[in-house]
Design an enzyme around this catalytic site. Structure first.
Site: not given
Length: 293
Positions: A235, A269
């Site tokens: 991210k 995740r």
């Protein structure tokens, strides 16, 4: 599996597959989208799922130790546009069917759409992972009808606008309050507490400082009494702190995964399964103060 408001579930019933979350688990990402921020288009051919390619990727994930597949047919990266229900069904359902036939590994579907929730459950999905926390009309009732576990994620704003100067007076407190409200809304309509997982929503309507604060204080979300899912893989937080492009964020992703596990996350995740499995196993050994038997 009691419905105690203070004791997190130790196992989820994912369509008949018992998914133990008493130790940290790794969820592998399968983006069936053209525009996901890291790997958009990789698993599509002319807009449709490339099932042979998807199966090979899933086989590699299984060999690397993945605990749960997460299939998504709608990109929710910052700036993403919504897809139609028909298009999402076309992307997701064939993949659910393929993986359900091929693996004894639970399947999560990353969706907010009631029709996709119901159809995915009918075809073998074992968990619903909703970045919008079942706020779309009919979504709570759809999950309740399936009897499946669900992950409720904190978000603020739709993907197209969520990163436009997000503001919080107390990001941890506001995330906790939002998730508590969504739990109450879901349980009132028939979703059992033992079927709920929570996600603080890193990168969804939050700047780098908000994300860092949430991760540093992740233990505060445990007071809600539910298993926690954390998604930080590749991210923009890593890019902001380290100045790394998306394809150079493996080390940063692994560090953040390790921190999340040490702070109590139950499901991590990720895109990079093999490396994350190693991190999770080492962190678990440290927390238990013993090596696996």
């Amino acid at each position: 599996m009691s419905d105690s408001p203070t004791t997190p579930a130790r196992a989820l019933n994912c369509a008949g597959r018992v998914f133990d979350v008493s130790r940290p688990r790794v969820m592998g990402i399968l983006n069936i989208t053209p525009d996901s921020f890291s790997d958009g288009g990789v698993l599509l051919d002319n807009g449709h799922p490339a099932l042979d390619r998807i199966l090979r990727k899933a086989e590699a994930m299984a060999a690397d130790g993945v605990d749960l597949f997460d299939i998504g047919g709608e990109s929710t990266r910052p700036g993403a546009v919504a897809v139609s229900t028909a298009e999402e069904l076309d992307r997701v359902i064939p993949v659910v069917e393929c993986l359900a036939r091929s693996f004894d590994i639970p399947i999560s579907v990353d969706t907010s759409t009631p029709a996709v929730i119901l159809e995915a459950a009918a075809r073998g999905a074992g968990l619903i992972n909703d970045v919008r926390a079942l706020t779309r009309p009919g979504a709570v009732r759809a999950v309740a009808a399936t009897g499946l576990p669900v992950c409720l994620m904190h978000f603020r704003g739709e993907p197209a606008v969520m990163q436009r100067d997000p503001q919080y007076a107390d990001v941890v407190g506001e995330v906790v309050d939002f998730l508590r409200q969504r739990v109450e809304a879901c349980t009132k309509l028939g979703i059992a507490r033992r079927n709920i997982v929570l996600d603080p929503g890193f990168g969804f309507g939050k700047n780098a400082e908000h994300n860092l604060t949430l991760l540093n204080r992740l233990e505060q979300l445990q007071t809600l009494g539910f298993p926690l899912l954390v998604g930080l893989s590749r991210k923009s937080l890593i890019g902001k702190v380290l100045g790394r492009a998306v394809d150079q964020r493996l080390a940063g992703s692994l560090v953040l995964a390790a921190i999340a596990v040490m702070k109590g996350a139950n499901i991590i995740r990720v895109h990079d399964v093999r490396e994350t499995v190693d991190v999770v196993r080492l962190c678990s050994a440290v927390r238990a103060e013993r090596a696996p038997a």
